[in-house]
Scaffold this active site. Structure first.
Site, PDB file in Angstrom:
ATOM      1  N   CYS A   1     -37.012  35.142  14.057  1.00 48.10           N
ATOM      2  CA  CYS A   1     -37.308  33.775  14.510  1.00 48.10           C
ATOM      3  C   CYS A   1     -37.813  33.810  15.953  1.00 48.10           C
ATOM      4  CB  CYS A   1     -36.068  32.900  14.373  1.00 48.10           C
ATOM      5  SG  CYS A   1     -35.571  32.655  12.649  1.00 48.10           S
TER       6      CYS A   1
ATOM      7  N   ASP B   1     -33.735  26.395  14.480  1.00 41.88           N
ATOM      8  CA  ASP B   1     -32.661  25.511  14.029  1.00 41.88           C
ATOM      9  C   ASP B   1     -32.014  24.968  15.296  1.00 41.88           C
ATOM     10  OD1 ASP B   1     -30.164  24.488  13.312  1.00 41.88           O
ATOM     11  OD2 ASP B   1     -29.820  25.966  11.741  1.00 41.88           O
TER      12      ASP B   1
END
Length: 283
Positions: A160, A183
């Protein structure tokens, strides 16, 4: 702290719903967010509107710097974030490259410390950057990237936060970190700490003063089962002042980070926080 809360509000007010195939959940999503951390003046960007497990974030970064590829190695450092992706991701469990329980495959730090070349050799990206910076060299390519499309199928999760570029300017060391997917309620809190700590550690072991760290989020999202907690709990709380991070000054080299450094070498001063919020985690 304020920039984090403003991002949460932006997602709630301006975000669009996106179906996420991997998790089977919807995400409220915005594209592009830029965060900035004052490492020089030690303003540690830790979320204070809920209890944050900052030591686990540092432990995860230490595991990346060491090139770990097994969730058990991360657990020994004090980080449990890879347990689910290593052992509960159905696609990875059925992947022929998985070597067994807790194996993560060729992800994150493996790529940073042992990038496989087409001629069978391996490149230690981090070592090259540390060596250059220690000599005062910035070739405009002091980059460590974990993003290797040729080996996505050999790991349990694409990275990520995938690329870190270091720059020397005016006697200070700067960092730009790029994150493809964020997130926000769970991951970004971790990632903010990691970007800050990465610059602070790299400055310390290469003999430079830290400047600022710049953290770009491309796809920033809140999962549908997190939304109510963000909107009705966390955003209703008043933040506390930023704490300060103390790093053991005896950490002086990459070898130190690879061998003896533990979470006991990091301390926080002035950390006030609200109660913890149990946000759902999506595998």
């Amino acid at each position: 702290m304020q920039q984090y809360l403003e991002l949460c509000r932006r997602i709630i007010e301006q975000g669009e719903w996106v179906e996420n195939e991997r998790t089977g959940k919807r995400c409220l999503t915005v594209i592009n967010a830029d965060l900035e951390y004052d490492v020089e003046n030690n303003r540690f960007p830790l979320v204070t509107t809920r209890k944050s497990y900052w030591k686990a974030a540092i432990a995860e970064m230490l595991g990346y710097l060491r090139g770990y590829d097994n969730a058990a190695q991360f657990r020994m450092l004090g980080c449990n974030t890879w347990n689910a992706n290593a052992n509960e991701n159905e696609a990875w469990l059925n992947n022929p490259y998985r070597k067994g329980e807790d194996d993560m495959g060729r992800v994150y730090g493996v790529q940073g410390r042992s990038w496989a070349t087409t001629d069978g050799k391996h490149i230690d990206q981090l070592r090259k950057v540390v060596n250059n910076l220690s000599q005062g060299i910035d070739d405009r390519g002091e980059i460590v990237t974990f993003y290797n499309p040729g080996e996505f199928h050999m790991g349990c999760l694409r990275p990520c936060m995938h690329t870190h570029q270091f720059s020397l300017l005016g006697g200070k060391l700067y960092l730009n970190s790029i994150q493809r997917s964020a997130d926000v309620p769970l991951g970004v809190n971790f990632n903010q700490c990691q970007v800050f700590v990465l610059l602070a550690l790299m400055a310390q072991i290469t003999g430079h003063k830290p400047g600022r760290a710049y953290h770009k989020l491309i796809n920033a999202h809140i999962y549908e089962d997190q939304l109510e907690l963000v909107r009705d709990v966390q955003l209703k709380r008043e933040p506390f002042p930023s704490p300060q991070l103390k790093i053991n000054p005896d950490i002086k080299s990459l070898e130190d980070l690879e061998t003896w450094v533990t979470l006991d070498d990091f301390e926080l001063e002035g950390y006030q926080h609200h109660d913890a919020i149990q946000y759902p985690f999506s595998v």
